[in-house]
Design a protein around this motif. Structure first.
Motif, PDB file in Angstrom:
ATOM      1  N   VAL A  77      17.363  14.200   5.905  1.00 29.48           N
ATOM      2  CA  VAL A  77      16.687  13.235   6.782  1.00 29.48           C
ATOM      3  C   VAL A  77      17.201  11.826   6.519  1.00 29.48           C
ATOM      4  CG1 VAL A  77      14.438  12.304   7.482  1.00 29.48           C
ATOM      5  CG2 VAL A  77      14.615  14.687   6.669  1.00 29.48           C
ATOM      6  N   ASN A  78      17.525  11.099   7.592  1.00 32.85           N
ATOM      7  CA  ASN A  78      17.809   9.665   7.482  1.00 32.85           C
ATOM      8  C   ASN A  78      16.760   8.896   8.266  1.00 32.85           C
ATOM      9  OD1 ASN A  78      19.046   7.133   8.989  1.00 32.85           O
ATOM     10  ND2 ASN A  78      20.136   7.323   7.046  1.00 32.85           N
ATOM     11  N   LEU A  79      16.153   7.902   7.613  1.00 33.16           N
ATOM     12  CA  LEU A  79      15.168   7.028   8.250  1.00 33.16           C
ATOM     13  C   LEU A  79      15.792   5.642   8.367  1.00 33.16           C
ATOM     14  CD1 LEU A  79      12.001   8.218   6.291  1.00 33.16           C
ATOM     15  CD2 LEU A  79      12.898   9.094   8.461  1.00 33.16           C
ATOM     16  N   VAL A  80      16.252   5.295   9.575  1.00 33.89           N
ATOM     17  CA  VAL A  80      17.161   4.158   9.743  1.00 33.89           C
ATOM     18  C   VAL A  80      16.462   2.817   9.929  1.00 33.89           C
ATOM     19  CG1 VAL A  80      17.362   4.315  12.262  1.00 33.89           C
ATOM     20  CG2 VAL A  80      19.292   3.465  10.916  1.00 33.89           C
ATOM     21  N   ASP A  81      15.183   2.798  10.298  1.00 36.94           N
ATOM     22  CA  ASP A  81      14.557   1.517  10.646  1.00 36.94           C
ATOM     23  C   ASP A  81      14.499   0.529   9.485  1.00 36.94           C
ATOM     24  OD1 ASP A  81      14.225   2.366  13.201  1.00 36.94           O
ATOM     25  OD2 ASP A  81      12.059   2.676  13.093  1.00 36.94           O
ATOM     26  N   PHE A  82      14.405   1.034   8.250  1.00 34.01           N
ATOM     27  CA  PHE A  82      14.432   0.128   7.100  1.00 34.01           C
ATOM     28  C   PHE A  82      15.647  -0.794   7.194  1.00 34.01           C
ATOM     29  CE2 PHE A  82      12.432   4.085   5.734  1.00 34.01           C
ATOM     30  CZ  PHE A  82      11.238   3.622   5.189  1.00 34.01           C
ATOM     31  N   GLU A  99       0.858  -1.184   0.000  1.00 33.38           N
ATOM     32  CA  GLU A  99       0.000   0.000   0.000  1.00 33.38           C
ATOM     33  C   GLU A  99       0.896   1.236   0.000  1.00 33.38           C
ATOM     34  OE1 GLU A  99      -3.319   0.436  -0.189  1.00 33.38           O
ATOM     35  OE2 GLU A  99      -3.465  -1.707  -0.631  1.00 33.38           O
ATOM     36  N   ILE A 100       1.323   1.652  -1.194  1.00 31.04           N
ATOM     37  CA  ILE A 100       2.249   2.793  -1.313  1.00 31.04           C
ATOM     38  C   ILE A 100       1.770   3.742  -2.415  1.00 31.04           C
ATOM     39  CG2 ILE A 100       4.295   1.688  -0.339  1.00 31.04           C
ATOM     40  CD1 ILE A 100       5.156   0.980  -3.223  1.00 31.04           C
ATOM     41  N   PRO A 101       0.560   4.283  -2.276  1.00 32.93           N
ATOM     42  CA  PRO A 101       0.019   5.131  -3.343  1.00 32.93           C
ATOM     43  C   PRO A 101       0.863   6.373  -3.618  1.00 32.93           C
ATOM     44  CG  PRO A 101      -1.298   5.334  -1.342  1.00 32.93           C
ATOM     45  CD  PRO A 101      -0.381   4.170  -1.137  1.00 32.93           C
ATOM     46  N   ASN A 102       1.513   6.914  -2.611  1.00 34.40           N
ATOM     47  CA  ASN A 102       2.277   8.145  -2.812  1.00 34.40           C
ATOM     48  C   ASN A 102       3.603   7.881  -3.517  1.00 34.40           C
ATOM     49  OD1 ASN A 102       0.445  10.085  -1.415  1.00 34.40           O
ATOM     50  ND2 ASN A 102       0.806   8.672   0.275  1.00 34.40           N
ATOM     51  N   LEU A 103       4.310   6.826  -3.118  1.00 35.93           N
ATOM     52  CA  LEU A 103       5.514   6.433  -3.853  1.00 35.93           C
ATOM     53  C   LEU A 103       5.161   6.050  -5.285  1.00 35.93           C
ATOM     54  CD1 LEU A 103       7.463   4.350  -1.181  1.00 35.93           C
ATOM     55  CD2 LEU A 103       8.259   6.456  -2.279  1.00 35.93           C
ATOM     56  N   GLN A 104       4.022   5.401  -5.450  1.00 40.97           N
ATOM     57  CA  GLN A 104       3.581   5.009  -6.793  1.00 40.97           C
ATOM     58  C   GLN A 104       3.298   6.249  -7.639  1.00 40.97           C
ATOM     59  OE1 GLN A 104       0.259   2.303  -6.696  1.00 40.97           O
ATOM     60  NE2 GLN A 104       0.752   1.457  -8.689  1.00 40.97           N
ATOM     61  N   LYS A 105       2.667   7.247  -7.042  1.00 41.29           N
ATOM     62  CA  LYS A 105       2.361   8.499  -7.750  1.00 41.29           C
ATOM     63  C   LYS A 105       3.643   9.214  -8.175  1.00 41.29           C
ATOM     64  CE  LYS A 105       0.863  11.973  -5.266  1.00 41.29           C
ATOM     65  NZ  LYS A 105      -0.036  12.850  -4.450  1.00 41.29           N
ATOM     66  N   LEU A 106       4.658   9.191  -7.297  1.00 46.06           N
ATOM     67  CA  LEU A 106       5.916   9.841  -7.626  1.00 46.06           C
ATOM     68  C   LEU A 106       6.670   9.125  -8.734  1.00 46.06           C
ATOM     69  CD1 LEU A 106       7.325  10.838  -4.118  1.00 46.06           C
ATOM     70  CD2 LEU A 106       6.252  12.312  -5.806  1.00 46.06           C
ATOM     71  N   GLY A 107       6.469   7.806  -8.851  1.00 46.03           N
ATOM     72  CA  GLY A 107       7.116   7.070  -9.929  1.00 46.03           C
ATOM     73  C   GLY A 107       8.032   5.944  -9.491  1.00 46.03           C
ATOM     74  N   MET A 108       7.983   5.552  -8.221  1.00 51.07           N
ATOM     75  CA  MET A 108       8.862   4.497  -7.725  1.00 51.07           C
ATOM     76  C   MET A 108       8.686   3.207  -8.519  1.00 51.07           C
ATOM     77  SD  MET A 108      11.194   3.811  -5.451  1.00 51.07           S
ATOM     78  CE  MET A 108      11.899   2.574  -4.365  1.00 51.07           C
ATOM     79  N   LEU A 109       7.456   2.893  -8.865  1.00 52.09           N
ATOM     80  CA  LEU A 109       7.192   1.637  -9.580  1.00 52.09           C
ATOM     81  C   LEU A 109       7.422   1.772 -11.076  1.00 52.09           C
ATOM     82  CD1 LEU A 109       4.143   0.587  -7.451  1.00 52.09           C
ATOM     83  CD2 LEU A 109       6.285  -0.677  -7.617  1.00 52.09           C
ATOM     84  N   ASN A 110       7.580   2.971 -11.587  1.00 55.20           N
ATOM     85  CA  ASN A 110       8.053   3.150 -12.964  1.00 55.20           C
ATOM     86  C   ASN A 110       9.559   2.917 -13.021  1.00 55.20           C
ATOM     87  OD1 ASN A 110       5.558   4.889 -12.585  1.00 55.20           O
ATOM     88  ND2 ASN A 110       5.777   4.966 -14.819  1.00 55.20           N
ATOM     89  N   HIS A 168       6.220  -3.518   5.454  1.00 52.75           N
ATOM     90  CA  HIS A 168       5.283  -2.728   6.262  1.00 52.75           C
ATOM     91  C   HIS A 168       5.895  -1.381   6.660  1.00 52.75           C
ATOM     92  CE1 HIS A 168       2.339  -5.807   6.204  1.00 52.75           C
ATOM     93  NE2 HIS A 168       2.951  -6.630   7.043  1.00 52.75           N
ATOM     94  N   GLU A 169       7.230  -1.347   6.845  1.00 56.50           N
ATOM     95  CA  GLU A 169       7.891  -0.075   7.153  1.00 56.50           C
ATOM     96  C   GLU A 169       7.771   0.885   5.966  1.00 56.50           C
ATOM     97  OE1 GLU A 169       9.193   2.415   9.687  1.00 56.50           O
ATOM     98  OE2 GLU A 169       9.597   0.365  10.359  1.00 56.50           O
ATOM     99  N   ILE A 170       7.896   0.359   4.757  1.00 49.11           N
ATOM    100  CA  ILE A 170       7.709   1.189   3.559  1.00 49.11           C
ATOM    101  C   ILE A 170       6.285   1.742   3.520  1.00 49.11           C
ATOM    102  CG2 ILE A 170       7.713   1.206   1.029  1.00 49.11           C
ATOM    103  CD1 ILE A 170       9.825  -1.041   1.161  1.00 49.11           C
ATOM    104  N   GLU A 171       5.312   0.911   3.886  1.00 49.10           N
ATOM    105  CA  GLU A 171       3.921   1.363   3.901  1.00 49.10           C
ATOM    106  C   GLU A 171       3.714   2.469   4.933  1.00 49.10           C
ATOM    107  OE1 GLU A 171       1.462  -2.594   2.440  1.00 49.10           O
ATOM    108  OE2 GLU A 171       2.008  -2.429   4.560  1.00 49.10           O
ATOM    109  N   ARG A 172       4.333   2.333   6.110  1.00 47.60           N
ATOM    110  CA  ARG A 172       4.209   3.379   7.131  1.00 47.60           C
ATOM    111  C   ARG A 172       4.828   4.685   6.637  1.00 47.60           C
ATOM    112  NH1 ARG A 172       4.855  -1.196  10.570  1.00 47.60           N
ATOM    113  NH2 ARG A 172       7.131  -1.051  10.555  1.00 47.60           N
ATOM    114  N   PHE A 173       5.978   4.556   5.966  1.00 46.57           N
ATOM    115  CA  PHE A 173       6.588   5.756   5.400  1.00 46.57           C
ATOM    116  C   PHE A 173       5.653   6.417   4.395  1.00 46.57           C
ATOM    117  CE2 PHE A 173       8.751   7.395   1.587  1.00 46.57           C
ATOM    118  CZ  PHE A 173       9.306   8.546   2.135  1.00 46.57           C
ATOM    119  N   ASP A 174       5.024   5.625   3.552  1.00 45.83           N
ATOM    120  CA  ASP A 174       4.176   6.173   2.492  1.00 45.83           C
ATOM    121  C   ASP A 174       3.013   6.985   3.063  1.00 45.83           C
ATOM    122  OD1 ASP A 174       3.825   5.770  -0.641  1.00 45.83           O
ATOM    123  OD2 ASP A 174       1.831   5.771   0.273  1.00 45.83           O
ATOM    124  N   LYS A 175       2.467   6.559   4.177  1.00 43.44           N
ATOM    125  CA  LYS A 175       1.368   7.316   4.791  1.00 43.44           C
ATOM    126  C   LYS A 175       1.830   8.718   5.187  1.00 43.44           C
ATOM    127  CE  LYS A 175      -1.339   3.430   6.585  1.00 43.44           C
ATOM    128  NZ  LYS A 175      -1.875   2.768   7.805  1.00 43.44           N
TER     129      LYS A 175
END
Length: 398
Positions: free
Chosen positions: A284-289, A47-58, A304-311
């Motif tokens: 910014v560094n997000l280290v939990d990944f 569930e990463i609609p925002n990363l998807q909108k930016l183009g991560m999956l392209n 799930h961490e990626i999903e939390r970031f996306d929100k």
């Protein structure tokens, strides 16, 4: 002076979110590694609609997920030019430093007896552990012994680190930090040169109760030269650090710093900073990944961490101002489906977005992370320090 295009730039590092093996990855012991792709394969969908909108999956697909027709971000992938695959090498390169000599690792046999003897003598404590291990596992195993005997737990990982655990009640935080400062001094020797010494405090009295606290402290080597951060600070710009950034750069070139308790907290801090007025860079560094999921080889937890970031990314995107630029990237890979517990040598994503952009899409692939620092300084009309690498791609991000 050159006109500033963006008043504020946010660079967010998703620590270890690589997107596939680099051409030289096998020289680093990594074959067919792919952090993001293998997480998608394991999860199926995210569930990463925002990363998807930016183009991560392209930029990179996997599982049952695909790109969209018109991504709003400018996207590409970056190669690492430096000789390494660790946090400091990656971040330093982003800001213009090329690292030729990699940091030392002690994964196979622990630290040399000469190093341990000197550490024991100067700290006044016996060392137990001294092997490559998960921090939570070694505390669970040796925590009771440390509390009972007054020893200190020393361990490493696949990364270039020396970590010291200490119970906050019996070791005392100030004493733990003192011992880590001694370890940092000892490991300045070339043959023992590690990237970071890390204080790992915990609480609890017996097995099953031990829990690490947020009072971690990193003692990193100072950057080997001036960086984009120094140039920005010297030019009077704000350089705001969130998460591990202050530790990675030993505070050099930073005007304001925020310690994060988690990646979610780091994004919450970034969202709050976005509401304030500043003129410069928020780094910014997000280290939990990396720390929570990559090293522990947990692709589902990573997903799930990626999903939390996306929100929280969605909130940040809404809050961005017209003259803001957002860059999302990574510093290396850490494929949670790969063997061992080491980082992996991978391409990293580069996603750039501003409300000022007319359109998104794929831009040219780059051969160094250093395009990030060079682009940020170029935007503010600031010259990169002598001896740095990288070139600006600002014209691609308008």
């Amino acid at each position: 002076m050159k006109e500033t295009i963006y008043k504020r730039i946010f660079v967010i590092v998703l620590d270890s979110l690589g997107i596939g093996a680099m051409p030289d990855s096998e020289k680093f012991g990594d074959r067919d590694v792919d952090t993001f792709g293998h997480i998608l394969d394991r999860m199926g969908t995210l569930e990463i609609p925002n990363l998807q909108k930016l183009g991560m999956l392209n930029l990179h697909t996997g599982g049952k997920m695909y790109g969209i027709e018109n991504p709003v971000g400018k996207i590409t992938r970056l190669k690492e030019a430096s000789n390494g695959k660790d946090t400091m090498t990656g971040h330093w390169e982003m800001m213009g430093i090329y690292t030729e000599k990699p940091f030392k690792t002690f994964t196979e046999h622990g630290f040399p007896l000469e190093l341990i003897a000197e550490l024991e003598k100067r700290c006044g404590k016996k060392v137990i552990g001294n092997r490559s291990e998960s921090g939570t596992k070694i505390i669970e195993e040796l925590g009771e012994e440390e509390i009972e005997t007054g020893a200190m737990i020393v361990y490493t990982s696949a990364d270039s680190v020396l970590q010291i655990c200490g119970n906050e009640e019996t070791f005392d935080l100030a004493n733990l930090y003192r011992c880590c400062e001694i370890a940092r001094e000892i490991t300045m020797k070339d043959e023992w040169r590690v990237g970071r010494v890390i204080a790992r405090p915990y609480v609890g009295k017996k097995k099953g109760e031990f829990k690490r606290t947020s009072n971690r402290r990193d003692y990193a080597l100072e950057p080997t030269g001036k960086t984009a951060l120094d140039a920005l600070k010297d030019a009077g710009k704000d350089v705001i650090a969130v998460g591990k950034i202050h530790d990675i750069f030993c505070g050099e070139g930073i005007t304001e710093s925020y310690h994060s308790n988690s990646s979610v907290h780091g994004m919450e801090q970034t969202i709050e900073i976005c509401k304030k007025d500043f003129d410069g860079l928020c780094f910014v560094n997000l280290v939990d990944f990396d720390a929570q999921w990559g090293h522990r080889r947990d692709p589902v937890g990573y997903g799930h961490e990626i999903e939390r970031f996306d929100k929280n990314l969605g909130i940040l995107l809404d809050d961005l101002r017209e003259d803001d630029l957002l860059i999302i990237t990574a510093d290396h890979g850490n494929d949670p489906t790969y063997t061992g517990t080491d980082h992996t040598r991978e391409y990293v994503p580069f996603l750039a977005y501003s409300k000022k952009m007319d359109e998104g899409g794929v831009i040219m692939e780059e051969n160094t992370f250093a395009v990030i620092g060079a682009t940020v300084t170029d935007n503010f009309g600031v010259k990169m320090p002598e001896g740095t690498i990288g070139h600006s791609i600002l014209n691609e991000l308008i």
